[in-house]
Every structure is written in C-alpha cells, then in structure tokens.
Motif scaffolding. Structure first.
Motif, PDB file in Angstrom:
ATOM      1  N   LEU A 164      25.372   3.744  41.488  1.00 18.57           N
ATOM      2  CA  LEU A 164      26.068   4.627  42.425  1.00 18.57           C
ATOM      3  C   LEU A 164      25.608   6.074  42.288  1.00 18.57           C
ATOM      4  CD1 LEU A 164      29.761   3.327  42.507  1.00 18.57           C
ATOM      5  CD2 LEU A 164      28.055   3.233  44.320  1.00 18.57           C
ATOM      6  N   SER A 165      25.017   6.428  41.139  1.00 16.17           N
ATOM      7  CA  SER A 165      24.539   7.801  40.983  1.00 16.17           C
ATOM      8  C   SER A 165      23.350   8.060  41.907  1.00 16.17           C
ATOM      9  CB  SER A 165      24.157   8.077  39.528  1.00 16.17           C
ATOM     10  OG  SER A 165      23.038   7.298  39.129  1.00 16.17           O
ATOM     11  N   ASP A 166      22.470   7.064  42.083  1.00 13.47           N
ATOM     12  CA  ASP A 166      21.361   7.217  43.021  1.00 13.47           C
ATOM     13  C   ASP A 166      21.885   7.396  44.444  1.00 13.47           C
ATOM     14  OD1 ASP A 166      19.199   7.128  41.298  1.00 13.47           O
ATOM     15  OD2 ASP A 166      18.712   5.035  41.673  1.00 13.47           O
ATOM     16  N   ILE A 167      22.849   6.557  44.814  1.00 14.77           N
ATOM     17  CA  ILE A 167      23.374   6.604  46.180  1.00 14.77           C
ATOM     18  C   ILE A 167      24.141   7.901  46.413  1.00 14.77           C
ATOM     19  CG2 ILE A 167      24.910   5.449  47.817  1.00 14.77           C
ATOM     20  CD1 ILE A 167      24.228   2.820  46.323  1.00 14.77           C
ATOM     21  N   GLY A 168      24.925   8.315  45.422  1.00 11.90           N
ATOM     22  CA  GLY A 168      25.662   9.566  45.541  1.00 11.90           C
ATOM     23  C   GLY A 168      24.748  10.768  45.670  1.00 11.90           C
TER      24      GLY A 168
ATOM     25  N   ILE B 269       5.386  14.066  54.803  1.00  6.50           N
ATOM     26  CA  ILE B 269       6.181  15.151  54.239  1.00  6.50           C
ATOM     27  C   ILE B 269       7.417  14.551  53.599  1.00  6.50           C
ATOM     28  CG2 ILE B 269       5.350  16.817  55.951  1.00  6.50           C
ATOM     29  CD1 ILE B 269       8.068  16.510  57.382  1.00  6.50           C
ATOM     30  N   SER B 270       8.109  15.360  52.814  1.00  3.88           N
ATOM     31  CA  SER B 270       9.340  14.862  52.209  1.00  3.88           C
ATOM     32  C   SER B 270      10.429  14.732  53.266  1.00  3.88           C
ATOM     33  CB  SER B 270       9.806  15.795  51.093  1.00  3.88           C
ATOM     34  OG  SER B 270      10.320  17.004  51.626  1.00  3.88           O
ATOM     35  N   LEU B 271      11.331  13.805  53.029  1.00  7.43           N
ATOM     36  CA  LEU B 271      12.466  13.643  53.936  1.00  7.43           C
ATOM     37  C   LEU B 271      13.293  14.927  53.976  1.00  7.43           C
ATOM     38  CD1 LEU B 271      14.190  11.890  55.788  1.00  7.43           C
ATOM     39  CD2 LEU B 271      15.301  10.922  53.759  1.00  7.43           C
ATOM     40  N   ARG B 272      13.321  15.674  52.879  1.00 10.01           N
ATOM     41  CA  ARG B 272      14.037  16.949  52.864  1.00 10.01           C
ATOM     42  C   ARG B 272      13.447  17.919  53.888  1.00 10.01           C
ATOM     43  NH1 ARG B 272      17.935  18.601  53.400  1.00 10.01           N
ATOM     44  NH2 ARG B 272      18.752  17.437  51.652  1.00 10.01           N
ATOM     45  N   LYS B 273      12.100  18.030  53.927  1.00  5.76           N
ATOM     46  CA  LYS B 273      11.474  18.920  54.906  1.00  5.76           C
ATOM     47  C   LYS B 273      11.752  18.443  56.327  1.00  5.76           C
ATOM     48  CE  LYS B 273       7.715  20.934  52.199  1.00  5.76           C
ATOM     49  NZ  LYS B 273       6.247  21.139  52.087  1.00  5.76           N
ATOM     50  N   ALA B 274      11.731  17.134  56.525  1.00  5.77           N
ATOM     51  CA  ALA B 274      12.017  16.597  57.860  1.00  5.77           C
ATOM     52  C   ALA B 274      13.440  16.942  58.282  1.00  5.77           C
ATOM     53  CB  ALA B 274      11.800  15.088  57.872  1.00  5.77           C
TER      54      ALA B 274
ATOM     55  N   ARG C  57      16.638  11.515  45.885  1.00  7.26           N
ATOM     56  CA  ARG C  57      17.094  12.468  46.897  1.00  7.26           C
ATOM     57  C   ARG C  57      15.983  12.677  47.909  1.00  7.26           C
ATOM     58  NH1 ARG C  57      15.959  18.064  44.652  1.00  7.26           N
ATOM     59  NH2 ARG C  57      14.755  17.728  42.754  1.00  7.26           N
ATOM     60  N   PRO C  58      16.329  13.236  49.070  1.00  9.77           N
ATOM     61  CA  PRO C  58      15.330  13.371  50.130  1.00  9.77           C
ATOM     62  C   PRO C  58      14.056  14.100  49.716  1.00  9.77           C
ATOM     63  CG  PRO C  58      17.514  13.677  51.046  1.00  9.77           C
ATOM     64  CD  PRO C  58      17.695  13.571  49.554  1.00  9.77           C
TER      65      PRO C  58
ATOM     66  N   VAL D 108       8.057   6.566  47.576  1.00 12.06           N
ATOM     67  CA  VAL D 108       9.109   7.141  46.741  1.00 12.06           C
ATOM     68  C   VAL D 108       8.419   7.670  45.494  1.00 12.06           C
ATOM     69  CG1 VAL D 108      11.275   6.734  45.523  1.00 12.06           C
ATOM     70  CG2 VAL D 108      10.786   5.473  47.628  1.00 12.06           C
ATOM     71  N   VAL D 109       8.578   8.959  45.210  1.00 11.57           N
ATOM     72  CA  VAL D 109       7.798   9.612  44.160  1.00 11.57           C
ATOM     73  C   VAL D 109       8.703  10.174  43.073  1.00 11.57           C
ATOM     74  CG1 VAL D 109       5.969  10.156  45.816  1.00 11.57           C
ATOM     75  CG2 VAL D 109       7.774  11.833  45.399  1.00 11.57           C
ATOM     76  N   ASP D 110       8.040  10.685  42.007  1.00 14.18           N
ATOM     77  CA  ASP D 110       8.714  11.377  40.899  1.00 14.18           C
ATOM     78  C   ASP D 110       9.749  10.491  40.206  1.00 14.18           C
ATOM     79  OD1 ASP D 110       7.153  13.563  41.326  1.00 14.18           O
ATOM     80  OD2 ASP D 110       8.657  14.707  42.420  1.00 14.18           O
ATOM     81  N   TRP D 111       9.242   9.561  39.422  1.00 13.61           N
ATOM     82  CA  TRP D 111      10.077   8.594  38.718  1.00 13.61           C
ATOM     83  C   TRP D 111      10.341   8.971  37.252  1.00 13.61           C
ATOM     84  CZ3 TRP D 111      12.005   3.989  40.923  1.00 13.61           C
ATOM     85  CH2 TRP D 111      11.603   3.751  42.251  1.00 13.61           C
TER      86      TRP D 111
END
Length: 217
Positions: free
Chosen positions: A193-197, A66-71, A167-168, A181-184
């Motif tokens: 820093l935009s990825d990390i932010g 599952i996505s990290l967001r769902k977790a 993002r998660p 890691v999906v959706d590139w």
C-alpha cells in the motif's frame, strides 16, 4: 550522478556514477531478472569500478519518452489503458512475498529487519521535521498513528516486494504508452500500500476515473 551518453550513430545510454561501495546496481540487475516478463525496466549493459576514485558505474538502456510527472505538469492526462497497465505493474511487483519487512541485499534477501511500522513515525519525526511541520501537525500525525495503530500493524503482516519510490517521476511514458519504470534503488520488502499511496499522493494528479482504472489493472 546520472548522465545521458551520446555515441556515434545516435545511440544514447544512461550512465550512473555511484559512490564508492554503492552496489545498488546489483539489486537492480536481480530485480530485472525477476520482473522482466511483466515490468518494463531499462536493460543493464555493463558495470565497473573507476580505479582512481573507487566509484562504481553502471551503464543502462536509455528509456524513451518523458516522466509521467512532466506529462502531468504539462496538462497531459493519462488514459485508462496506461493506468490499468500501471496497476498490473504494481500487482506484478507485489506478488513476490516476504516473511518480514526489511532492506534487501544484492540477492533480494532481507538483510536488515525493520521495526513495526508504527515506530517509523517517531523515527522520521526528528527535531528538524518537528520544527518544519510545527506542533499542531506533529500532534495530528501522532494522534492518527495512535488511532490507526491496529490498521498500520496489519500492514506488517503482508510484506512483499515494493518499488519504494513508485511515483510519477520514476514512470516513463512515450505518448500514452508506458516505456519503463526506473530507479529501483529503494526496492525493499515492505508494504504494497505504500507504493500505491505514493503514486496517488497528490489529489490534483488523478481523479476517480484514473484510480478506478488503476484498480482494475
């Protein structure tokens, strides 16, 4: 449109049907070739064009979990090992440097150079955004951009490959293991820093321990 395709025997695939002329799968294919040793990404099995509609399609490996967001929404806290691995993934992506910030073509070369990052805020603060945010928040954003212009412009001096939507929601986990890691499609030559932010955007998702684990990775 995205579909889960079930075939006889139980195997599943992910099918993306794209608008006519959308060749984002070509960029994803090149990204996988570039990053496959360091970043878990779904395998691209085949592509084609529907002769009737003109839409292009791409058939991908179905990533387990599952996505990290769902977790996170379910109250599952990621362990240090997962956060460190995600830090290593971000570092592996960002080590590929560019000379300028811009959008990439199918060969991962900059095809459209973008203006300085300080100009992006006025671009995004169109009439609809201003109406939704309200004058006080718009004014605060504009003041912050003016005050931090030196730091923002320094970001443009260190362009690198970025995921663009790190993002998660786009990080798949199977238990406590990173499965992909999906959706590139938004990958570009941008600001690391935009990825990390974006990943640490919501304070409720991660605490100090998680941020430190990511940094170690």
């Amino acid at each position: 449109s995205v579909y889960c395709v079930h075939v006889t025997g139980g195997t599943r695939f992910l099918l993306k049907v794209l608008a006519a002329g959308n060749g984002s799968w070509e960029k994803e294919w090149q990204l996988r070739r570039l990053l496959q040793e360091e970043v878990p990404m779904p395998q691209l099995y085949g592509t084609g064009i529907d002769p009737v509609s003109g839409s292009s399609w791409a058939l991908y490996e179905f990533v387990a979990g599952i996505s990290l967001r769902k977790a996170l929404n379910a109250g599952v806290r990621p362990g240090d090992e997962l956060l460190e691995q995600l830090g290593r993934v971000a570092a592996a992506v960002h080590q590929h440097r560019y000379s300028t910030v811009g959008f990439l073509d199918a060969g991962l070369h900059v095809q459209q150079i973008l203006p300085p990052v300080t100009a992006w805020y006025q671009l995004f603060l169109g009439p609809r955004a201003r109406a939704r945010l309200g004058p006080e928040l718009v004014d605060a954003v504009e003041k912050a951009v003016g005050t931090g212009s030196r730091e923002l412009l320094d970001l443009d001096q260190h362009p690198a490959l970025v995921h663009g939507d790190f993002r998660p929601t786009n990080i798949m986990v199977d238990g406590r293991r990173l499965s992909g890691v999906v959706d590139w499609e938004f990958a570009m030559a941008g600001h690391p820093l935009s990825d990390i932010g974006q990943f640490f955007r919501y304070r409720k998702d991660f605490g100090t321990r998680e941020r430190q684990a990511f940094e170690r990775g």
